[in-house]
Design an enzyme around this catalytic site. Structure first.
Site, PDB file in Angstrom:
ATOM      1  N   CYS A 179       0.831  -1.213   0.000  1.00 24.99           N
ATOM      2  CA  CYS A 179       0.000   0.000   0.000  1.00 24.99           C
ATOM      3  C   CYS A 179       0.856   1.248   0.000  1.00 24.99           C
ATOM      4  O   CYS A 179       0.352   2.346  -0.207  1.00 24.99           O
ATOM      5  CB  CYS A 179      -0.875   0.071   1.236  1.00 24.99           C
ATOM      6  SG  CYS A 179      -1.699  -1.445   1.618  1.00 24.99           S
ATOM      7  N   ASP A 199       2.837   2.210   2.741  1.00 28.39           N
ATOM      8  CA  ASP A 199       3.385   2.550   4.046  1.00 28.39           C
ATOM      9  C   ASP A 199       3.415   1.349   4.981  1.00 28.39           C
ATOM     10  O   ASP A 199       2.609   0.441   4.894  1.00 28.39           O
ATOM     11  CB  ASP A 199       2.606   3.639   4.794  1.00 28.39           C
ATOM     12  CG  ASP A 199       1.579   4.339   3.969  1.00 28.39           C
ATOM     13  OD1 ASP A 199       1.908   5.385   3.416  1.00 28.39           O
ATOM     14  OD2 ASP A 199       0.450   3.821   3.883  1.00 28.39           O
ATOM     15  N   CYS A 246       5.642   7.597   2.655  1.00 23.67           N
ATOM     16  CA  CYS A 246       5.786   8.916   2.043  1.00 23.67           C
ATOM     17  C   CYS A 246       6.063   9.975   3.114  1.00 23.67           C
ATOM     18  O   CYS A 246       6.130   9.678   4.304  1.00 23.67           O
ATOM     19  CB  CYS A 246       4.532   9.271   1.267  1.00 23.67           C
ATOM     20  SG  CYS A 246       3.058   9.398   2.289  1.00 23.67           S
ATOM     21  N   CYS A 292      -2.805   8.096   5.540  1.00 21.26           N
ATOM     22  CA  CYS A 292      -1.509   7.910   6.212  1.00 21.26           C
ATOM     23  C   CYS A 292      -1.641   8.120   7.708  1.00 21.26           C
ATOM     24  O   CYS A 292      -0.908   7.516   8.497  1.00 21.26           O
ATOM     25  CB  CYS A 292      -0.467   8.887   5.669  1.00 21.26           C
ATOM     26  SG  CYS A 292      -0.096   8.653   3.937  1.00 21.26           S
TER      27      CYS A 292
END
Lengths: 389, 172
Positions: free
Chosen positions: B34, B36, B59, B103
């Site tokens: 995905c 992360d 990220c 996130c």
């Protein structure tokens, strides 16, 4: 410039002579090329001059170049235009798994309209197998659309060979040459394609303008309906300022390509060898020899591309990433996955695209800064330790 | 993409990066498919989080979220830390771009997972290590409209069958 720009694929800076031509045009000509009076005629002349400049870049005939709003429109026009133009003949289209989204999503729309699409696998270098193209042909195949050079990994496809197969089976052949035109020599006669897409912002022209090459006799229905501009192929008053810019950029590219591609390949080699020597556990993507001279795609193990891109940006080094998180789709690049790369490694991919203004010193600066940033991010990554231990 | 100054600060100078070798609790969430993956280590004294460290693959937003969650949790009681929500992390960071909100889920999930791991260890429960393979989207895996459940094209702006706008796809 206070930064080192290594993302020419996202858009090149305007060449000073392009800018000058566009400014001069803006100040002197405002007419509509469709008007047969003294204000319209200089506009019509400027339009045709630009057309002959683009024609010369790709070895076409003037009547075969249609101006568009860029690569995306050119690809949409070619694919949907042939689908409509040949809808009584057949409903099957062949493409590859690594095309640009403007091709993929044009085909998505056609699927909704009951066209069938065969999307071919590529090998680990990103090459399409011409034999597989021929095998995929059915009696109702109307179009083959394969890109000339891939914009993420730089691999150059065997378009001339595929076009010969298309010709043999009397099928229309389109190539998305946006990443290629202006960077390597492109000759539509040698390629033997019916349709070819190009965009000005890949070779120091302005964004928002491009062209579609349409070989005489190719049944392409208009994408935009309206007046009779562009030989009835593309309605709407022309973006003449942009088109003048595209024309000058095309002329400059034709002159510059022979020396530029040699110089940029040497710079790319310096970057590639330098990264290989300084950073362990990386992959260079794309074909080893059949590739664009200015594009280097590197996948760095254990880290994610957007973090790497942002940290380089903080050091005034501007590059692109193909990580899912940066593309907004939250999925790893379909191109890298198409070459068989695993999801985690694909996430850590940077694409360097070099340009006219780059120097050895720029490359050396990247080589000086990048290893430290990679190490910092690796120290932060739970994958790094797991692999080491 | 526009990150807030707080996000950029935590991304560029992340707090509490690393591992705790003799950690009392470990939480691992996400997977690299995905985009992360985060590991949170906690050291507990009494009922408080005395020390906390993280490692993250992800990220800029994922790293900033990881850094911020460790700052928010440090020194808190376990009960207080369990109450930290994903939205608290995003808020403390001065907001996140809409396509990066997923996130922020990672941060609180990893923290809560580390606390649960600590409580399980303390109660003598045998902690089964989850070693399941991450779910890899299969080639040709179809998308379905969440409203009318008809098969739709990937990245469709709206469902052509029921007309409803398609939610932004994400993996968490």
């Amino acid at each position: 410039m206070g930064f080192i720009y290594l993302d020419h694929q996202s858009g090149t800076p305007l060449h000073p002579r392009v800018k000058e031509a566009m400014s001069r045009h803006m100040e002197t000509i405002f007419g509509n090329p469709m008007s047969d009076h003294q204000v319209g005629q200089p506009a019509a002349e400027a339009l045709e001059k630009a057309r002959s400049q683009v024609t010369a870049l790709i070895n076409a005939k003037p009547a075969e170049v249609v101006f568009t709003s860029g690569g995306t429109e050119s690809n949409n026009h070619a694919i949907k235009g042939v689908a409509i133009g040949l809808r009584e003949k057949g409903r099957h289209i062949i493409t590859s798994n690594i095309e640009h989204k403007s091709v993929l999503n044009s085909l998505r729309t056609l699927r909704l309209l009951d066209y069938r699409v065969t999307s071919l696998d590529v090998d680990s270098y990103g090459l399409v197998d011409p034999g597989a193209v021929e095998k995929a042909i059915t009696p109702d195949t109307i179009l083959i659309s394969i890109m000339m050079a891939n914009n993420e990994i730089g691999t150059i496809e065997p378009i001339a060979e595929i076009a010969r197969i298309a010709q043999k089976h009397k099928i229309i052949m389109h190539t998305d040459a946006v990443a290629a035109v202006g960077n390597i020599p492109v000759d539509v006669q040698e390629l033997g394609v019916n349709l070819l897409s190009l965009a000005a912002n890949q070779f120091y022209g302005p964004p928002g303008v491009g062209a579609l090459y349409v070989r005489k006799g190719t049944p392409v229905w208009p994408l935009l309906d309206g007046g009779t501009q562009e030989n009835k192929r593309r309605a709407g008053t022309e973006n003449l300022i942009g088109i003048v810019g595209l024309g000058v950029a095309a002329e400059l590219a034709r002159e510059a390509i022979p020396t530029r591609q040699v110089r940029l390949r040497a710079l790319k080699e310096r970057l590639e060898q330098g990264i290989k020597a300084r950073i362990p556990e990386i992959h260079i993507n794309g074909h080893l020899t059949k590739n664009l001279p200015h594009l280097l795609s590197v996948s760095v193990e254990y880290i994610e591309g957007e973090s790497l891109m942002l940290m380089l940006d903080d050091e005034d080094i501007v590059v692109a990433t193909r990580s899912a998180c940066a593309s907004g789709s939250l999925r790893a690049s379909h191109v890298l996955i198409g070459t068989g790369m695993d999801f985690a490694t694909a996430q850590g991919t940077l694409v360097f695209t070099l340009g006219e203004e780059n120097t050895d010193a720029d490359i050396d600066r990247v080589l000086q800064v990048m290893p430290g940033i990679v190490q910092t991010l690796r120290e932060m990554s739970p994958l790094y330790k797991k692999s080491a231990g | 993409m526009a990150y807030s100054p707080i996000v950029l600060d935590h991304f560029k100078s992340p707090r509490n990066v690393g591992e705790i070798l003799d950690a009392d609790g470990l939480g691992e969430v996400g997977n690299p498919v995905c985009g992360d993956m985060m590991s949170v280590y906690i050291k507990v004294e009494g009922d408080r989080i005395a020390d906390i460290k993280f490692k993250t693959f992800g990220c800029g937003a994922a790293i900033a979220v990881s850094s911020m969650i460790t700052e928010l949790a440090k020194g808190k009681t376990l009960e207080e830390a369990m109450k930290i929500k994903n939205s608290d992390v995003a808020k403390a960071l001065g907001g996140l771009p809409p396509n990066k909100l997923h996130c922020s889920n990672l941060g609180a999930d990893a923290l809560h997972s580390a606390i649960k791991n600590y409580l399980d260890r303390k109660s003598g429960k045998v902690v089964a290590k989850e070693e399941g393979e991450p779910h890899l989207p299969e080639k040709g895996e179809a998308c379905y409209c969440p409203y009318c459940e008809k098969k739709v094209e990937e990245e469709s702006p709206f469902c052509i069958f029921c007309g409803k706008e398609m939610p932004h796809e994400h993996d968490h």
